[in-house]
Design a protein around this motif. Structure first.
Motif, PDB file in Angstrom:
ATOM      1  N   LEU A   1       0.848  -1.190   0.000  1.00 24.26           N
ATOM      2  CA  LEU A   1       0.000   0.000   0.000  1.00 24.26           C
ATOM      3  C   LEU A   1       0.880   1.235   0.000  1.00 24.26           C
ATOM      4  O   LEU A   1       1.817   1.338   0.799  1.00 24.26           O
ATOM      5  N   VAL A   2       0.574   2.163  -0.901  1.00 23.83           N
ATOM      6  CA  VAL A   2       1.226   3.471  -0.942  1.00 23.83           C
ATOM      7  C   VAL A   2       0.136   4.504  -0.672  1.00 23.83           C
ATOM      8  O   VAL A   2      -0.789   4.650  -1.475  1.00 23.83           O
ATOM      9  N   MET A   3       0.229   5.218   0.449  1.00 25.59           N
ATOM     10  CA  MET A   3      -0.852   6.111   0.865  1.00 25.59           C
ATOM     11  C   MET A   3      -0.331   7.504   1.169  1.00 25.59           C
ATOM     12  O   MET A   3       0.669   7.669   1.874  1.00 25.59           O
ATOM     13  N   LEU A   4      -1.021   8.516   0.641  1.00 30.71           N
ATOM     14  CA  LEU A   4      -0.753   9.913   0.966  1.00 30.71           C
ATOM     15  C   LEU A   4      -1.915  10.456   1.787  1.00 30.71           C
ATOM     16  O   LEU A   4      -3.070  10.362   1.365  1.00 30.71           O
ATOM     17  N   VAL A   5      -1.603  11.008   2.958  1.00 25.83           N
ATOM     18  CA  VAL A   5      -2.634  11.602   3.814  1.00 25.83           C
ATOM     19  C   VAL A   5      -2.258  13.051   4.080  1.00 25.83           C
ATOM     20  O   VAL A   5      -1.239  13.328   4.721  1.00 25.83           O
ATOM     21  N   VAL A   6      -3.071  13.968   3.585  1.00 29.74           N
ATOM     22  CA  VAL A   6      -2.809  15.391   3.782  1.00 29.74           C
ATOM     23  C   VAL A   6      -3.071  15.752   5.236  1.00 29.74           C
ATOM     24  O   VAL A   6      -4.070  15.330   5.831  1.00 29.74           O
ATOM     25  N   CYS A   7      -2.173  16.536   5.815  1.00 25.57           N
ATOM     26  CA  CYS A   7      -2.265  16.870   7.244  1.00 25.57           C
ATOM     27  C   CYS A   7      -2.405  18.364   7.471  1.00 25.57           C
ATOM     28  O   CYS A   7      -1.851  18.911   8.422  1.00 25.57           O
ATOM     29  N   ASN A   8      -3.115  19.034   6.612  1.00 26.89           N
ATOM     30  CA  ASN A   8      -3.358  20.454   6.776  1.00 26.89           C
ATOM     31  C   ASN A   8      -4.477  20.639   7.790  1.00 26.89           C
ATOM     32  O   ASN A   8      -5.634  20.349   7.519  1.00 26.89           O
ATOM     33  N   GLN A   9      -4.133  21.119   8.967  1.00 28.00           N
ATOM     34  CA  GLN A   9      -5.112  21.213  10.040  1.00 28.00           C
ATOM     35  C   GLN A   9      -6.246  22.177   9.719  1.00 28.00           C
ATOM     36  O   GLN A   9      -7.352  22.012  10.205  1.00 28.00           O
ATOM     37  N   SER A  10      -5.996  23.172   8.891  1.00 29.85           N
ATOM     38  CA  SER A  10      -7.070  24.099   8.533  1.00 29.85           C
ATOM     39  C   SER A  10      -8.085  23.431   7.627  1.00 29.85           C
ATOM     40  O   SER A  10      -9.230  23.857   7.541  1.00 29.85           O
ATOM     41  N   GLN A  11      -7.672  22.347   6.949  1.00 26.92           N
ATOM     42  CA  GLN A  11      -8.573  21.667   6.033  1.00 26.92           C
ATOM     43  C   GLN A  11      -9.280  20.485   6.688  1.00 26.92           C
ATOM     44  O   GLN A  11     -10.418  20.171   6.366  1.00 26.92           O
ATOM     45  N   LEU A  12      -8.587  19.797   7.588  1.00 26.28           N
ATOM     46  CA  LEU A  12      -9.176  18.658   8.283  1.00 26.28           C
ATOM     47  C   LEU A  12      -9.368  19.021   9.749  1.00 26.28           C
ATOM     48  O   LEU A  12      -9.070  18.253  10.640  1.00 26.28           O
ATOM     49  N   ARG A  13      -9.894  20.206   9.977  1.00 21.70           N
ATOM     50  CA  ARG A  13      -9.904  20.777  11.326  1.00 21.70           C
ATOM     51  C   ARG A  13     -10.742  19.968  12.299  1.00 21.70           C
ATOM     52  O   ARG A  13     -10.603  20.116  13.499  1.00 21.70           O
ATOM     53  N   SER A  14     -11.638  19.117  11.803  1.00 23.12           N
ATOM     54  CA  SER A  14     -12.502  18.386  12.719  1.00 23.12           C
ATOM     55  C   SER A  14     -11.795  17.225  13.400  1.00 23.12           C
ATOM     56  O   SER A  14     -12.255  16.747  14.432  1.00 23.12           O
TER      57      SER A  14
ATOM     58  N   CYS B   1      -7.887  16.202  12.372  1.00 21.19           N
ATOM     59  CA  CYS B   1      -6.433  16.140  12.205  1.00 21.19           C
ATOM     60  C   CYS B   1      -5.733  17.050  13.208  1.00 21.19           C
ATOM     61  O   CYS B   1      -6.168  18.168  13.448  1.00 21.19           O
ATOM     62  N   ARG B   2      -4.622  16.549  13.769  1.00 22.24           N
ATOM     63  CA  ARG B   2      -3.859  17.335  14.743  1.00 22.24           C
ATOM     64  C   ARG B   2      -2.410  17.513  14.296  1.00 22.24           C
ATOM     65  O   ARG B   2      -1.530  17.731  15.119  1.00 22.24           O
ATOM     66  N   GLY B   3      -2.163  17.400  13.005  1.00 22.71           N
ATOM     67  CA  GLY B   3      -0.822  17.637  12.491  1.00 22.71           C
ATOM     68  C   GLY B   3      -0.082  16.366  12.118  1.00 22.71           C
ATOM     69  O   GLY B   3      -0.580  15.247  12.276  1.00 22.71           O
TER      70      GLY B   3
END
Length: 251
Positions: free
Chosen positions: A167-180, A182-184
């Motif tokens: 598995l090759v996975m990219l997870v975006v960690c922009n807290q302003s976008q996943l604010r509900s 994501c914590r960084g």
């Protein structure tokens, strides 16, 4: 690219979310479907592969037949097909699948690409039922599900991956976008480690911090000089994991 977009545009605003909004799976999927159907520009449509996917290919991380989970308009799949790989992409949006097929045809790789509509939480009820792949690619699909739903998604990926597959996975960690939720970056590493566990049949081979490019313009200010950039780089975790082969039985 977005035209007349303000420089503070982000995924949450595109989804019509406030700081207080708690994003669940249904809210996210419904809003993304609306974005696809609107015909407007969307932030993950670069019209080319993510640079991190290109580097992963150069590093030999893609083998055999590839499944592109949440393929969107198919640009990562098309990149791999241009390298001679066979790729199957799925998305829950019929519109996205239609556009992906058209782009593959225009790029001359339709014979190496297959795009189907499927629900990532229920692949057994789709055209992918009973099929298994050597490599699964997830480029910013996991984050479309709230944490309470992500376990189901990971289980579906596991069933689609052959023993010994990767598995090759990219997870975006922009807290302003996943604010509900994501914590960084550091928080996301721990979160992923809790999802891809040995008792669920996974072996994490590594994680690294990379950049995910989004089709959102931005302005950089350096020493009082403003420069316009057509894309926005967002912090991202690249996860590499595999499904170990079952041990051989003794004589």
């Amino acid at each position: 690219m977005f035209t007349n977009a303000n420089y503070f545009l982000n995924f949450s605003k595109l989804l019509g979310l406030s700081k207080e909004t708690k994003v669940d799976c249904e809210t996210s999927q419904n809003q993304i479907l609306k974005m696809y159907e609107s015909g407007h520009e969307i932030p993950w449509d670069l019209r080319k592969a993510q640079p991190s996917i290109e580097r992963a290919y150069d590093d030999g991380l893609f083998q055999g037949i590839v499944l592109d989970a949440g393929c969107g308009f198919g640009d990562n799949a098309i990149f791999l097909a241009k390298k001679g790989m066979k790729v199957v992409g799925f998305d829950f949006s019929d519109k996205a699948v239609e556009i992906a097929k058209d782009r593959a045809r225009k790029e001359g790789v339709a014979h190496l690409c297959e795009f189907v509509q499927a629900d990532a939480l229920n692949l057994a009820e789709s055209a992918l039922r009973g099929r298994a792949f050597d490599t699964v690619l997830d480029s910013a699909c996991l984050q479309c599900f709230d944490p309470a739903t992500q376990g189901r998604y990971v289980e579906n990926l596991a069933r689609a991956l052959r023993p010994g597959g990767s598995l090759v996975m990219l997870v975006v960690c922009n807290q302003s976008q996943l604010r509900s939720w994501c914590r960084g970056l550091q928080w996301m590493e721990g979160h992923l480690a809790g999802l891809f566990t040995p008792d669920r049949g996974w072996l994490i081979r590594g994680m690294e911090h990379v950049t995910f490019l989004e089709n959102i313009p931005m302005v950089r200010i350096s020493k009082g000089v403003r420069t316009f950039e057509p894309v926005t780089p967002s912090p991202c975790v690249l996860l590499l994991a595999s499904r170990p082969r079952p041990p051989l039985l003794g004589p």
